[in-house]
Design a protein around this motif. Sequence first.
Motif, PDB file in Angstrom:
ATOM      1  N   ASN A  82      30.837  39.709  29.714  1.00  0.00           N
ATOM      2  CA  ASN A  82      30.901  38.258  29.487  1.00  0.00           C
ATOM      3  C   ASN A  82      29.953  37.450  30.356  1.00  0.00           C
ATOM      4  N   ARG A  83      29.685  37.989  31.574  1.00  0.00           N
ATOM      5  CA  ARG A  83      28.798  37.256  32.514  1.00  0.00           C
ATOM      6  C   ARG A  83      27.469  36.924  31.854  1.00  0.00           C
ATOM      7  N   GLU A  84      26.910  37.913  31.110  1.00  0.00           N
ATOM      8  CA  GLU A  84      25.597  37.683  30.457  1.00  0.00           C
ATOM      9  C   GLU A  84      25.694  36.599  29.392  1.00  0.00           C
ATOM     10  N   PRO A  88      33.498  33.707  31.618  1.00  0.00           N
ATOM     11  CA  PRO A  88      34.146  34.412  32.735  1.00  0.00           C
ATOM     12  C   PRO A  88      34.553  35.839  32.350  1.00  0.00           C
ATOM     13  N   TYR A  89      34.522  36.733  33.328  1.00  0.00           N
ATOM     14  CA  TYR A  89      34.960  38.119  33.129  1.00  0.00           C
ATOM     15  C   TYR A  89      36.440  38.129  32.719  1.00  0.00           C
ATOM     16  N   ILE A  90      37.230  37.268  33.385  1.00  0.00           N
ATOM     17  CA  ILE A  90      38.676  37.222  33.140  1.00  0.00           C
ATOM     18  C   ILE A  90      39.028  35.920  32.437  1.00  0.00           C
ATOM     19  N   ILE A 116      44.225  32.842  42.228  1.00  0.00           N
ATOM     20  CA  ILE A 116      45.053  32.445  43.382  1.00  0.00           C
ATOM     21  C   ILE A 116      46.076  33.540  43.677  1.00  0.00           C
ATOM     22  N   ARG A 117      46.773  33.993  42.619  1.00  0.00           N
ATOM     23  CA  ARG A 117      47.856  34.945  42.897  1.00  0.00           C
ATOM     24  C   ARG A 117      47.335  36.323  43.305  1.00  0.00           C
ATOM     25  N   THR A 118      46.144  36.706  42.814  1.00  0.00           N
ATOM     26  CA  THR A 118      45.594  38.010  43.209  1.00  0.00           C
ATOM     27  C   THR A 118      45.175  37.968  44.677  1.00  0.00           C
ATOM     28  N   GLY A 119      44.631  36.836  45.096  1.00  0.00           N
ATOM     29  CA  GLY A 119      44.355  36.663  46.527  1.00  0.00           C
ATOM     30  C   GLY A 119      45.645  36.733  47.321  1.00  0.00           C
ATOM     31  N   GLY A 143      32.401  37.991  43.206  1.00  0.00           N
ATOM     32  CA  GLY A 143      32.655  37.119  42.067  1.00  0.00           C
ATOM     33  C   GLY A 143      33.836  36.183  42.306  1.00  0.00           C
ATOM     34  N   VAL A 144      34.548  35.887  41.235  1.00  0.00           N
ATOM     35  CA  VAL A 144      35.646  34.908  41.283  1.00  0.00           C
ATOM     36  C   VAL A 144      36.755  35.365  42.232  1.00  0.00           C
ATOM     37  N   GLN A 145      37.186  36.625  42.080  1.00  0.00           N
ATOM     38  CA  GLN A 145      38.322  37.088  42.890  1.00  0.00           C
ATOM     39  C   GLN A 145      37.959  37.168  44.369  1.00  0.00           C
ATOM     40  N   ALA A 146      36.695  37.530  44.648  1.00  0.00           N
ATOM     41  CA  ALA A 146      36.275  37.707  46.042  1.00  0.00           C
ATOM     42  C   ALA A 146      36.601  36.460  46.868  1.00  0.00           C
ATOM     43  N   TYR A 166      28.779  42.593  49.841  1.00  0.00           N
ATOM     44  CA  TYR A 166      27.849  43.400  49.030  1.00  0.00           C
ATOM     45  C   TYR A 166      28.119  43.137  47.552  1.00  0.00           C
ATOM     46  N   ASP A 167      27.050  43.105  46.778  1.00  0.00           N
ATOM     47  CA  ASP A 167      27.159  42.978  45.316  1.00  0.00           C
ATOM     48  C   ASP A 167      25.904  43.612  44.729  1.00  0.00           C
ATOM     49  N   ILE A 168      25.986  44.166  43.534  1.00  0.00           N
ATOM     50  CA  ILE A 168      24.765  44.696  42.920  1.00  0.00           C
ATOM     51  C   ILE A 168      23.807  43.555  42.567  1.00  0.00           C
ATOM     52  N   SER A 206      37.593  45.666  47.619  1.00  0.00           N
ATOM     53  CA  SER A 206      36.626  45.887  46.532  1.00  0.00           C
ATOM     54  C   SER A 206      37.072  45.088  45.321  1.00  0.00           C
ATOM     55  N   ALA A 207      36.133  44.354  44.746  1.00  0.00           N
ATOM     56  CA  ALA A 207      36.432  43.433  43.645  1.00  0.00           C
ATOM     57  C   ALA A 207      35.313  43.423  42.617  1.00  0.00           C
ATOM     58  N   GLY A 208      34.870  44.618  42.242  1.00  0.00           N
ATOM     59  CA  GLY A 208      33.905  44.755  41.146  1.00  0.00           C
ATOM     60  C   GLY A 208      34.666  44.966  39.850  1.00  0.00           C
ATOM     61  N   PRO A 209      33.968  45.161  38.733  1.00  0.00           N
ATOM     62  CA  PRO A 209      34.668  45.363  37.450  1.00  0.00           C
ATOM     63  C   PRO A 209      35.451  46.685  37.430  1.00  0.00           C
ATOM     64  N   ILE A 210      36.575  46.678  36.731  1.00  0.00           N
ATOM     65  CA  ILE A 210      37.325  47.915  36.495  1.00  0.00           C
ATOM     66  C   ILE A 210      36.632  48.643  35.348  1.00  0.00           C
ATOM     67  N   VAL A 211      36.297  49.916  35.569  1.00  0.00           N
ATOM     68  CA  VAL A 211      35.646  50.669  34.493  1.00  0.00           C
ATOM     69  C   VAL A 211      36.440  51.936  34.186  1.00  0.00           C
ATOM     70  N   PRO A 231      41.698  47.769  47.301  1.00  0.00           N
ATOM     71  CA  PRO A 231      40.951  47.757  46.035  1.00  0.00           C
ATOM     72  C   PRO A 231      41.724  46.937  45.010  1.00  0.00           C
ATOM     73  N   ILE A 232      41.121  45.868  44.496  1.00  0.00           N
ATOM     74  CA  ILE A 232      41.812  45.146  43.419  1.00  0.00           C
ATOM     75  C   ILE A 232      41.250  45.578  42.071  1.00  0.00           C
ATOM     76  N   ASP A 233      40.270  46.506  42.136  1.00  0.00           N
ATOM     77  CA  ASP A 233      39.624  46.969  40.902  1.00  0.00           C
ATOM     78  C   ASP A 233      40.035  48.414  40.577  1.00  0.00           C
ATOM     79  N   ILE A 297      46.983  49.289  46.872  1.00  0.00           N
ATOM     80  CA  ILE A 297      46.351  49.214  45.547  1.00  0.00           C
ATOM     81  C   ILE A 297      47.250  48.331  44.671  1.00  0.00           C
ATOM     82  N   ASN A 298      46.925  47.045  44.638  1.00  0.00           N
ATOM     83  CA  ASN A 298      47.748  46.117  43.861  1.00  0.00           C
ATOM     84  C   ASN A 298      47.127  45.918  42.479  1.00  0.00           C
ATOM     85  N   LEU A 299      47.884  46.260  41.467  1.00  0.00           N
ATOM     86  CA  LEU A 299      47.355  46.180  40.096  1.00  0.00           C
ATOM     87  C   LEU A 299      47.545  44.794  39.499  1.00  0.00           C
TER      88      LEU A 299
HETATM   89  N1  LIG Z   1      44.544  43.662  40.680  1.00  0.00           N
HETATM   90  C1  LIG Z   1      44.668  42.467  40.147  1.00  0.00           C
HETATM   91  O1  LIG Z   1      45.726  41.877  40.104  1.00  0.00           O
HETATM   92  C2  LIG Z   1      43.451  41.800  39.584  1.00  0.00           C
HETATM   93  C3  LIG Z   1      43.523  40.483  39.118  1.00  0.00           C
HETATM   94  C4  LIG Z   1      42.371  39.871  38.669  1.00  0.00           C
HETATM   95  C5  LIG Z   1      41.168  40.565  38.657  1.00  0.00           C
HETATM   96  N2  LIG Z   1      41.163  41.858  39.087  1.00  0.00           N
HETATM   97  C6  LIG Z   1      39.921  42.621  39.099  1.00  0.00           C
HETATM   98  O2  LIG Z   1      39.062  42.091  40.082  1.00  0.00           O
HETATM   99  C7  LIG Z   1      37.743  42.469  39.780  1.00  0.00           C
HETATM  100  C8  LIG Z   1      36.792  41.287  39.935  1.00  0.00           C
HETATM  101  O3  LIG Z   1      37.095  40.279  38.993  1.00  0.00           O
HETATM  102  P1  LIG Z   1      36.318  38.899  39.016  1.00  0.00           P
HETATM  103  O4  LIG Z   1      37.097  37.955  38.183  1.00  0.00           O
HETATM  104  O5  LIG Z   1      35.991  38.523  40.418  1.00  0.00           O
HETATM  105  O6  LIG Z   1      34.980  39.312  38.270  1.00  0.00           O
HETATM  106  P2  LIG Z   1      33.532  38.653  38.445  1.00  0.00           P
HETATM  107  O7  LIG Z   1      32.757  39.071  37.258  1.00  0.00           O
HETATM  108  O8  LIG Z   1      33.659  37.203  38.738  1.00  0.00           O
HETATM  109  O9  LIG Z   1      32.959  39.371  39.744  1.00  0.00           O
HETATM  110  C9  LIG Z   1      32.645  40.742  39.792  1.00  0.00           C
HETATM  111  C10 LIG Z   1      31.444  40.914  40.713  1.00  0.00           C
HETATM  112  O10 LIG Z   1      31.233  42.313  40.899  1.00  0.00           O
HETATM  113  C11 LIG Z   1      29.833  42.552  40.907  1.00  0.00           C
HETATM  114  N3  LIG Z   1      29.603  43.966  40.606  1.00  0.00           N
HETATM  115  C12 LIG Z   1      29.493  44.577  39.412  1.00  0.00           C
HETATM  116  N4  LIG Z   1      29.319  45.907  39.574  1.00  0.00           N
HETATM  117  C13 LIG Z   1      29.315  46.117  40.913  1.00  0.00           C
HETATM  118  C14 LIG Z   1      29.156  47.283  41.721  1.00  0.00           C
HETATM  119  N5  LIG Z   1      28.962  48.474  41.176  1.00  0.00           N
HETATM  120  N6  LIG Z   1      29.198  47.151  43.068  1.00  0.00           N
HETATM  121  C15 LIG Z   1      29.388  45.918  43.614  1.00  0.00           C
HETATM  122  N7  LIG Z   1      29.535  44.780  42.917  1.00  0.00           N
HETATM  123  C16 LIG Z   1      29.496  44.887  41.573  1.00  0.00           C
HETATM  124  C17 LIG Z   1      29.281  41.571  39.876  1.00  0.00           C
HETATM  125  O11 LIG Z   1      27.903  41.340  40.070  1.00  0.00           O
HETATM  126  C18 LIG Z   1      30.146  40.332  40.142  1.00  0.00           C
HETATM  127  O12 LIG Z   1      29.555  39.479  41.093  1.00  0.00           O
HETATM  128  C19 LIG Z   1      37.804  43.037  38.369  1.00  0.00           C
HETATM  129  O13 LIG Z   1      37.850  44.440  38.444  1.00  0.00           O
HETATM  130  C20 LIG Z   1      39.114  42.526  37.841  1.00  0.00           C
HETATM  131  O14 LIG Z   1      39.629  43.299  36.801  1.00  0.00           O
HETATM  132  C21 LIG Z   1      42.256  42.470  39.548  1.00  0.00           C
END
Ligand SMILES: NC(=O)c1ccc[n+]([C@@H]2O[C@H](COP(=O)([O-])OP(=O)(O)OC[C@H]3O[C@@H](n4cnc5c(N)ncnc54)[C@H](O)[C@@H]3O)[C@@H](O)[C@H]2O)c1
Length: 327
Positions: A82-84, A88-90, A116-119, A143-146, A166-168, A206-211, A231-233, A297-299
């Motif tokens: 979605n970023r491209e 928003p990712y979420i 807010i609640r994930t923080g 990103g947003v969660q960070a 750190y971010d890619i 860690s707050a990158g995308p879940i893959v 790790p929130i991812d 590890i909070n999901l």
């Molecule tokens: N556990 C929970 O309750 C919960 C809740 C909300 C979001 N999340 C997860 O938090 C993560 C971040 O969400 P967001 O809303 O901040 O997304 P976001 O798209 O705003 O931010 C993600 C950031 O990660 C960076 N990124 C991508 N690949 C990377 C890599 N390999 N190494 C380092 N950085 C990388 C991106 O450039 C981007 O800046 C997601 O995995 C999301 O699913 C978890």
Amino acid sequence: MKIGSEVLYLSRQHIASLSIGMSEVISLLEESFLEKAQGNVDALAKIEVHPKRDDNFINAMVCSFPKYNIAGLKWISAYPGNREKGLPYISGLIVLNDQETGVPMVIMEAGVLTAIRTGAVTGLSAKYLARKNSQSVAILGCGVQARTQLEAVLAICPELKIVKAYDINKAAITLFAQEMELRFKVKVEHAFNPQQAVEGGDIIISAGPIVTNPDPVIEGSWLKEGCFGAPIDYDSYWKKSSFETVDRIYVDDVPQFESHRQMGYFNAVPPVYGDLADLVSGKLSGRLNDSERIMAINLGLSLEDVAVAALVYNLALKQELGQLLPV
Ligand SMILES: NC(=O)c1ccc[n+]([C@@H]2O[C@H](COP(=O)([O-])OP(=O)(O)OC[C@H]3O[C@@H](n4cnc5c(N)ncnc54)[C@H](O)[C@@H]3O)[C@@H](O)[C@H]2O)c1
């Protein structure tokens, strides 16, 4: 509001304008997990669908919370591409229903509240599991969660002053650093790779995308004594060696975590010690000394969303905020 024939709608702007404090949300979640420990909340494990591509997912998260006379659903999607598209990712919505009648009372945007609640959940875990005198935090994925992750650990660990980010995407680090330094008066150092960010860190988030097919980077040998990992991812960025290096692993909800193992996540994670209800109720201990390495590890559990959504709803009613829609 005419109950049954009208429903309140709260947009992203409405919710952001409430300026809810992070410490307030951490306390609210502590009380909420205590309610859960006492058997007063019905918070189901989230379920998910994967439309189109595996790394896209949409979760349904359901909870009934008698203390607030509310039952709620969060329907929330995560789309890494979605970023491209400038999206928003979420994104998603929350619906709260009156528990007496089942009637929907409010529909609200879910992204702001999720951040807010994930923080706050990381903050709550840090309260029990991080060293109070933690000085440095590594953030991977800026990103947003960070942003709310950093806000939450700053609310719990007053001596935190060094942030290694750190971010890619380098531009994401620069923007994050500018915003956070201005807002929280901390120093944000740019890390050029994940190792530089993590090594020596007291707290590692860690707050990158879940893959679905992760290529994790964080090695066990990078984790210093006394650190707290969050790790929130899911298991996307931590290697098996890192899960095996930590002394104990906690989660926000054990049944939900185990249901995700069944879905194929967390194969490399050893048995977990307990969850947030165990911690806040005192059933299980948290950190015992300054040398343990501990991970949470909070999901993200429906209870967290519904408790915070109930707070948002009540504040909005008091401030006469939002838009009434006909049913
Ligand atoms: N556990 C929970 O309750 C919960 C809740 C909300 C979001 N999340 C997860 O938090 C993560 C971040 O969400 P967001 O809303 O901040 O997304 P976001 O798209 O705003 O931010 C993600 C950031 O990660 C960076 N990124 C991508 N690949 C990377 C890599 N390999 N190494 C380092 N950085 C990388 C991106 O450039 C981007 O800046 C997601 O995995 C999301 O699913 C978890």
